[in-house]
Structure formats: structure tokens, C-alpha cells
Scaffold this motif. Structure first.
Motif, short mmCIF file in Angstrom:
data_model
loop_
_atom_site.label_atom_id
_atom_site.label_comp_id
_atom_site.label_asym_id
_atom_site.label_seq_id
_atom_site.Cartn_x
_atom_site.Cartn_y
_atom_site.Cartn_z
N ILE A 200 37.63 31.01 29.80
CA ILE A 200 37.92 31.22 31.23
C ILE A 200 38.99 30.20 31.61
O ILE A 200 38.70 29.16 32.23
N SER A 204 43.63 31.91 35.69
CA SER A 204 43.46 33.30 35.25
C SER A 204 42.95 34.14 36.42
O SER A 204 42.16 33.68 37.24
N CYS A 206 40.61 36.94 38.00
CA CYS A 206 39.23 37.22 37.64
C CYS A 206 38.56 38.05 38.73
O CYS A 206 39.10 38.25 39.83
N VAL A 268 31.51 35.64 35.92
CA VAL A 268 32.96 35.73 36.04
C VAL A 268 33.52 36.57 34.90
O VAL A 268 33.19 36.37 33.73
N GLU A 269 34.38 37.53 35.27
CA GLU A 269 35.08 38.35 34.27
C GLU A 269 36.58 38.12 34.44
O GLU A 269 37.14 38.38 35.51
N VAL A 270 37.21 37.62 33.37
CA VAL A 270 38.64 37.35 33.40
C VAL A 270 39.39 38.57 32.90
O VAL A 270 38.98 39.22 31.93
#
Length: 286
Positions: A200, A204, A206, A268-270
Motif C-alpha cells: 500500500i 496510491s 485507493c 483498503v484496496e489500491v
């Protein structure tokens, strides 16, 4: 207000569903009196003090008005001496049934007409919602401390069930320990700041869940007073609960209150998550 009023419902002409329901309900109206015994009448009854109405009450055509009042006393609670009856024969045609000795037939009463009861008693129990408005009824409220003292209440039963379950769990745990079983729960390995930062990276784009909130990574590290590694996100919209600060310590900068949030890495999704256009239309996509 006592429930839903008819005037609050959609008009049949404005709602196709209501028109279909009306047609279904009234589909057999033309022959509804075909199998009725000779000399009987089915009438609607309304009351001056009551919202409720009685539909299709059965009367004998040869009943006198006085006998009708006796019957209606058991429905509306208005004594015979305080009743004035009016026969509504359709449209604006209303007749006062003034003579208690005359029969319904003598007044030209037919199936489907309505008898309206006027309660002339100014102190009637049914006046001002006395028989329908439950808000006027004084409710008994038990103090919470008194309820706790009861042995046969739902709360007491649930408390006993919790106590029995806790005692059983303690016995089972003691038995397993006595048998030499290791009940220590191993801690899950915690990721280091470096490991989280590797997958992460700062700056970035996200998406943060729950809520699908979008922004960019502004912080990865330890937060004072909280266990484990945390991710700070600078949100595109004020959908957070801070401004990049926590307990008086500033960890990253953002636009202002609500534009920052701290969350666990698993939330969290990047990826390719551009800032959403609030004015975008589905018609612009294909």
C-alpha cells in the motif's frame, strides 16, 4: 391519528393498482344480495363520535326504529335515549328516523343504505376519542429497578440463561485444563510497517470500505494509542471522521475536517480509482 385514513391513500384514478383492487373488490357487487333471506336488510352503520364503521350489519325490515337503537347500543355504546338515527339513502338524500314505533320498511330502507348514529350525550364515553384513542389510556410503567427484582420476567430468565451458559463454559474449560489441553489462543502474526507500505504505497489511489470511499494513501504506520499498523487516507469527499489528526497528533494533511480517515490495511484496496464526478451521468458511458 388513528391508523391510516382513507384520504391518505392514493385515488383510484391516479393509481392503476388501486383501480385493479377496486374492480376485484367490487366485482360481485351486482349480485351480492341475490341469496339474501327475504325480509332482511344489510346496512352500513356509522357513528358521530367514532372513526370505525360497521359494514353489512343485518336487520329485519320489520324492526322498529326503537329496536334498531337497542341493537346499535351493543355496537357503538350509545344508550337508546341518546341516539338520533339518520337513514342515508344515497347522494344528499338523508332522512331523520324520528318515530321509534315505525319500521325500517316504512322509511323505505333498502340494502346497501347507511344508518348514521348521532350521539346527543355531551358527556358520552365515545366523545373525543374516548373509545378509540388509546393515547388517552393511562399506561402503567414499571421502574427499571423494580423490574430487575422480578424472578419471573423475561429479563430474569435471560439472566439465568447467561449464568447457566457461563457456568457450563467454565466447567468445560476446567475439565479441558485438567486433561492437559493447551487452551492458549495463538496470536495472529502482525504485519510490519514495511510490509504494509510495500503493498500500500504512499500517494496510491485507493478505495476504502465500507462505503466505497475514494482517495489517496497519505500515511502508513503506527498510531499512538492504537494497536497494529494503520493506513491514513486523504479522501476526495468529506466522508471521514477526522482531518488527519488523532488524539492531538497530526499524521498527514488534508483539505479539512471529514477529509481524513484511519483504517486497517485489510479495508483498503489500491488500484485505478479515479476521483468520482458527482455530476457524471450514466448516459456518458457505453
Amino acid at each position: 391519528m388513528m391508523g391510516t385514513r382513507s384520504e391518505d391513500l392514493p385515488n383510484v384514478h391516479a393509481s392503476p393498482e388501486m383501480m385493479q383492487l377496486r374492480n376485484w373488490v367490487t366485482g360481485s357487487d351486482a349480485g351480492r344480495y341475490d341469496n339474501q333471506a327475504q325480509g332482511t336488510l344489510r346496512l352500513d352503520v356509522t357513528h358521530s363520535n367514532l372513526i370505525q364503521r360497521w359494514h353489512d350489519l343485518v336487520f329485519d325490515a320489520n324492526m322498529t326504529v326503537g329496536r334498531v337503537k337497542e341493537k346499535l347500543y351493543r355496537h357503538g355504546g350509545t344508550p337508546v335515549g341518546s341516539q338520533e338515527l339518520y337513514l342515508r339513502r344515497g347522494g344528499n338524500d338523508t332522512m331523520f328516523l324520528y318515530d321509534d314505533s315505525k319500521t325500517l320498511a316504512a322509511y323505505g330502507t333498502k340494502n346497501g343504505m347507511e344508518i348514521h348514529i348521532k350521539d346527543t350525550d355531551p358527556h358520552s364515553l365515545s366523545a373525543h376519542g374516548g373509545l378509540e384513542d388509546v393515547s388517552q389510556v393511562e399506561k402503567y410503567v414499571m421502574a427499571d429497578e423494580d423490574y430487575d427484582k422480578l424472578d419471573n420476567s423475561v429479563r430474569a430468565q435471560k439472566r439465568k440463561e447467561r449464568e447457566r451458559a457461563a457456568a457450563k463454559a467454565a466447567e468445560e474449560r476446567a475439565a479441558r485444563i485438567a486433561a492437559g489441553e493447551d487452551l492458549t489462543i495463538p496470536e495472529e502474526p502482525q504485519e510490519s510497517v514495511e510490509e504494509v507500505s510495500a503493498r500500500i504505497p504512499l500517494l496510491s489511489r485507493c478505495e476504502v470500505n465500507p462505503g466505497g470511499r475514494r482517495g489517496e494513501i497519505a500515511f502508513v504506520g503506527l498510531v499512538k494509542g492504537a494497536k497494529g499498523v494503520w493506513v491514513g487516507v486523504r479522501l476526495d469527499e468529506p466522508q471521514g471522521n477526522n482531518n488527519g489528526s488523532k488524539n492531538g497528533n497530526t499524521y498527514f494533511e488534508c483539505k479539512g475536517d471529514g477529509y481524513g480517515c484511519f483504517t486497517k490495511p485489510e479495508n483498503v484496496e489500491v488500484g485505478d480509482f479515479p476521483e468520482l464526478d458527482p455530476f457524471a451521468s450514466d448516459d456518458d458511458e457505453f
